[in-house]
Design a protein around this motif. Sequence first.
Motif, mmCIF file in Angstrom:
data_model
loop_
_atom_site.group_PDB
_atom_site.id
_atom_site.type_symbol
_atom_site.label_atom_id
_atom_site.label_comp_id
_atom_site.label_asym_id
_atom_site.label_seq_id
_atom_site.Cartn_x
_atom_site.Cartn_y
_atom_site.Cartn_z
ATOM 1 N N ASN A 38 4.401 5.409 -5.334
ATOM 2 C CA ASN A 38 4.604 5.275 -6.767
ATOM 3 C C ASN A 38 3.674 6.193 -7.554
ATOM 4 O O ASN A 38 4.021 6.642 -8.644
ATOM 5 C CB ASN A 38 4.389 3.818 -7.175
ATOM 6 N N SER A 39 2.521 6.482 -7.031
ATOM 7 C CA SER A 39 1.556 7.278 -7.785
ATOM 8 C C SER A 39 1.524 8.755 -7.382
ATOM 9 O O SER A 39 0.733 9.511 -7.928
ATOM 10 C CB SER A 39 0.159 6.677 -7.621
ATOM 11 N N THR B 87 0.827 -1.204 0.000
ATOM 12 C CA THR B 87 0.000 0.000 0.000
ATOM 13 C C THR B 87 0.863 1.255 0.000
ATOM 14 O O THR B 87 0.619 2.181 -0.785
ATOM 15 C CB THR B 87 -0.931 -0.001 1.218
ATOM 16 N N ALA C 40 2.480 1.617 -3.380
ATOM 17 C CA ALA C 40 1.542 2.089 -4.394
ATOM 18 C C ALA C 40 1.273 3.584 -4.242
ATOM 19 O O ALA C 40 1.207 4.309 -5.237
ATOM 20 C CB ALA C 40 0.236 1.308 -4.305
#
Length: 85
Positions: free
Chosen positions: A30-31, A24, A27
């Motif tokens: 990364n975004s 989590t 992610a």
Amino acid sequence: MWLSMLLQTFGFVFGLSDAIIGLTIFAIGNSLAHPATKMSVAVFAQIMGFSTCFSGHIINFFLGIGVSGSYAILQAGGELCTLYG
């Protein structure tokens, strides 16, 4: 060091495994840059900004299904679906 201990404590309190917490956070990290790059592209060329909003997601979707689907077919010996008629 303190961040990993904080995340482990957070996972322990809410009953989440370390793998779920790690994925989590990965992610989210990364975004984080995506909205900034999409907005900067949209400022210079609107059509490119529009296409960049969808292209990354479409590629991830099709590659994810394609790679995992191919792996499942190979694991099943090439017979993933059997049609009964």
